[in-house]
Every structure is written in C-alpha cells, then in structure tokens.
Design an enzyme around this catalytic site. Structure first.
Site, mmCIF file in Angstrom:
data_model
loop_
_atom_site.group_PDB
_atom_site.id
_atom_site.type_symbol
_atom_site.label_atom_id
_atom_site.label_comp_id
_atom_site.label_asym_id
_atom_site.label_seq_id
_atom_site.Cartn_x
_atom_site.Cartn_y
_atom_site.Cartn_z
ATOM 1 C CG HIS A 70 1.973 5.723 4.366
ATOM 2 N ND1 HIS A 70 3.131 6.454 4.580
ATOM 3 C CD2 HIS A 70 2.396 4.456 4.070
ATOM 4 C CE1 HIS A 70 4.184 5.677 4.420
ATOM 5 N NE2 HIS A 70 3.769 4.458 4.120
ATOM 6 C CG HIS A 81 2.539 0.834 4.351
ATOM 7 N ND1 HIS A 81 2.926 1.260 3.102
ATOM 8 C CD2 HIS A 81 1.585 -0.123 4.139
ATOM 9 C CE1 HIS A 81 2.245 0.592 2.172
ATOM 10 N NE2 HIS A 81 1.425 -0.242 2.781
ATOM 11 C CG ASP A 119 7.699 1.487 6.926
ATOM 12 O OD1 ASP A 119 6.503 1.305 6.649
ATOM 13 O OD2 ASP A 119 8.512 2.001 6.132
ATOM 14 C CG HIS A 120 5.841 5.430 7.472
ATOM 15 N ND1 HIS A 120 6.480 6.569 7.049
ATOM 16 C CD2 HIS A 120 6.238 4.442 6.612
ATOM 17 C CE1 HIS A 120 7.217 6.300 5.980
ATOM 18 N NE2 HIS A 120 7.084 5.009 5.699
ATOM 19 C CG HIS A 171 2.725 4.435 -0.914
ATOM 20 N ND1 HIS A 171 3.787 3.827 -1.545
ATOM 21 C CD2 HIS A 171 2.691 3.903 0.342
ATOM 22 C CE1 HIS A 171 4.361 2.976 -0.717
ATOM 23 N NE2 HIS A 171 3.717 2.998 0.427
ATOM 24 C CG ASP A 231 6.553 5.324 2.113
ATOM 25 O OD1 ASP A 231 7.350 6.091 2.685
ATOM 26 O OD2 ASP A 231 6.409 4.143 2.455
ATOM 27 C CG HIS A 281 11.328 5.732 3.074
ATOM 28 N ND1 HIS A 281 11.043 4.842 2.066
ATOM 29 C CD2 HIS A 281 10.483 5.425 4.087
ATOM 30 C CE1 HIS A 281 10.070 4.034 2.437
ATOM 31 N NE2 HIS A 281 9.709 4.371 3.679
#
Length: 312
Positions: free
Chosen positions: A62, A64, A66-67, A144, A215, A273
């Site tokens: 996805h 976001h 942090d990915h 999510h 997530d 995670h």
C-alpha cells in the site's frame, strides 16, 4: 525458498527495527523478490546477505510512507550499479506516479526499464498476478485505511526424487538423460531402448507457499489468501490490550494475526510490523506480543531485523 526481514517496525523506525521490508529468495535461483520498501531499506540490504543486484521484482502492499519511501533511493542505486534487465514493480495505482515523480524531481534517469503492474483488478477478480513454469503469485484486498493488498507466492509441485540406483542398474549413462527422466519425460537411448521418466521418480513434492499480509485489521480475505500456506508473515502492530486502537487505525493485534493463521490452517506464523511502543523497557515487550499470539497459534515466531527463515 527463504525470507530475510529487512524492517519490522510499524510507522517509524526505532534503534533496533527499521520500517517495513522483506526479501524473498527463490529456490534454485539467485533471484530475490522484495516486499515493501520503507525508508532506509537499501542500507538494510547492505547489512544483510542480500545483494541488491539480485532484486528482480518488487511487491508493494500500500501507499503509506513506511512501506514506499525507500523505493526511489533503491532504484537510483540500482541504476548506478549497471542493472540493465529491468525490474517488475507490483502495487496499487498511484505507485507509478510516486516513483516517476520522485525520480523526475531529482533528475534521476534510470539505465533500465521499470515495468509497473497495478494489482487492484487482480485482487478484486481473484486473477493470478504472475505465473511461470515454477511459481505463481496471487494477491487479495486487505482492510486498511487506504487500499492495501496481501500477496501469496506459491511454488508449483516439484518432480519426485529421482531413483539413480534404478537408472544405473539399467545401465543408463549419467548425463542430460537423467535430467530428462527426472522431469518425467520419455527418452530414447542410443541403443534404441525407451524409458518413461515417471518410472524413475517418486511422488511429486509439494511446492512451498509464502503469504505476506500487511497493513490490515483482521480480514477474511487474508484467511482465504493464506489457506494451507507453509508460512504466513502477518502484521501485529498492537497487543491485544490495545485492541481498540487496532480497530481505530485498522491494524492487527497479535490475536488477529494468530486467528488468521489458525483459521487458514497455516503451518507457521511470523508476526511483524510491531509498534515502537513495545520495547523491553516498557510494560509490554515484544516477547509479550509473541506469547499472546502463541496462546492462539503455538507455532508463532517473532520477526526481527535480519532474521532469515525458511519457508518450510
């Protein structure tokens, strides 16, 4: 196949855990597939036994940060290293725009092609995302705050164990013929004798399967995707004591991850995670998270950066 965790923290890095990334090493191949690429991933690769030049496919769950924030830097480095074969990138719509705009804004021109595959339709229509003669990849929609996708990598069944002694007893000379027989092919020898490879092989060996889900809050689609998998890597951002936050932020607790493994008949679960709030100095530690999950699914392990695990 085996996996190496390059980042196991949720949201932000900590002193001991970087943000999300995982490398999958394929069987009988030097090829590596990367799953998520948070900030600092290329530094983690340098500290691991993975070579960035081995990366041929990247799967993003996805959008976001942090990915994905590690992607532009990693791709730029691969460009400098002379990678010319190209990289296949799978992920949500918007990923292509993010990467292209990042590279364009920093005046970075890659020396190799990027091939983008948007996964939305594959997930919603339950279509195979990638397939060759050895492996296939499926994906599924997770739950999510933004569109997120889980991935399953499944090896196809392998030929049974080749009976060398039987071949030798029939005076079949070692060489390429053995390879053909092991593949179950019919062969004709120079002396005119014909053999069916199936007579020299044991039963087919079941291929390995790996599932990566993050997530997400608990999701029935994650259960379906993980059905009978050898290894499930599932996010466990929160302790069961913080379940209300998990529902608010649409992340999983340890129990949700364990429940997914249990209901899907997964053989092994690794939780990752983890929220940085859980440290050895706080009331709830990473070891406590592991114990929570193991109460529901005993064959659970705790991810940490640079941990390498076999799929089976």
């Amino acid at each position: 196949m085996n996996i190496t965790f390059l980042g196991t923290s949720s949201g932000v890095p900590s002193l001991t855990r970087n943000v999300s990334s995982l490398a999958l090493k394929l069987s009988q191949s030097s090829e590596v597939w990367l799953f998520d690429c948070g900030e600092g991933t290329q530094h983690q690769i340098m500290k691991s036994n993975i070579k960035s030049s081995q990366i041929k496919k990247i799967f993003i769950t996805h959008m976001h940060g942090d990915h994905i924030y590690g992607l532009p830097g990693l791709l730029a480095t691969l460009g400098l290293s002379g990678n010319s074969e190209g990289i296949q990138i799978y992920g949500p719509s918007g990923l292509r725009s993010f990467i292209n705009s990042s590279l364009k804004s920093s005046f970075c021109k890659l020396s190799f092609p990027l091939n983008f595959v948007e996964v939305e339709n594959f997930a919603s229509e339950n279509k195979i995302l990638f397939e060759n003669n050895k492996i296939k990849v499926n994906c599924a929609c997770l739950k999510h705050k933004i569109p997120a996708y889980g991935y399953r990598v499944s090896e196809k069944d392998k030929p049974g164990i080749f009976d060398i002694k039987k071949a030798e007893s029939l005076k079949i000379a070692p060489g390429p013929i053995y390879s053909e027989l092991q593949q179950g092919k019919k062969v004709v020898l120079a002396d005119g004798r014909t053999f069916d490879g199936k007579e020299f092989c044991g039963p087919p060996r079941k291929g390995e399967s790996f599932v990566y889900c993050t997530d997400t809050v608990f999701s029935e689609s994650a259960v379906s995707l993980s059905k009978n998998a050898d290894l499930l890597v599932h996010e466990s951002t929160f302790s069961v004591e913080d379940e209300s936050m998990a529902y608010e932020k649409l992340h999983s607790t340890t129990i949700m991850a364990a429940k997914t493994a249990l209901l899907s008949n997964t053989k092994k679960l690794i939780i990752t995670h983890l929220s940085p709030r859980y440290t050895n100095k706080n009331a709830i530690t990473p070891s406590d998270l592991l114990k929570e999950a193991q109460k529901v699914f005993p064959n659970t392990y705790l991810a940490k950066d640079f941990l390498t695990a076999e799929i089976k």
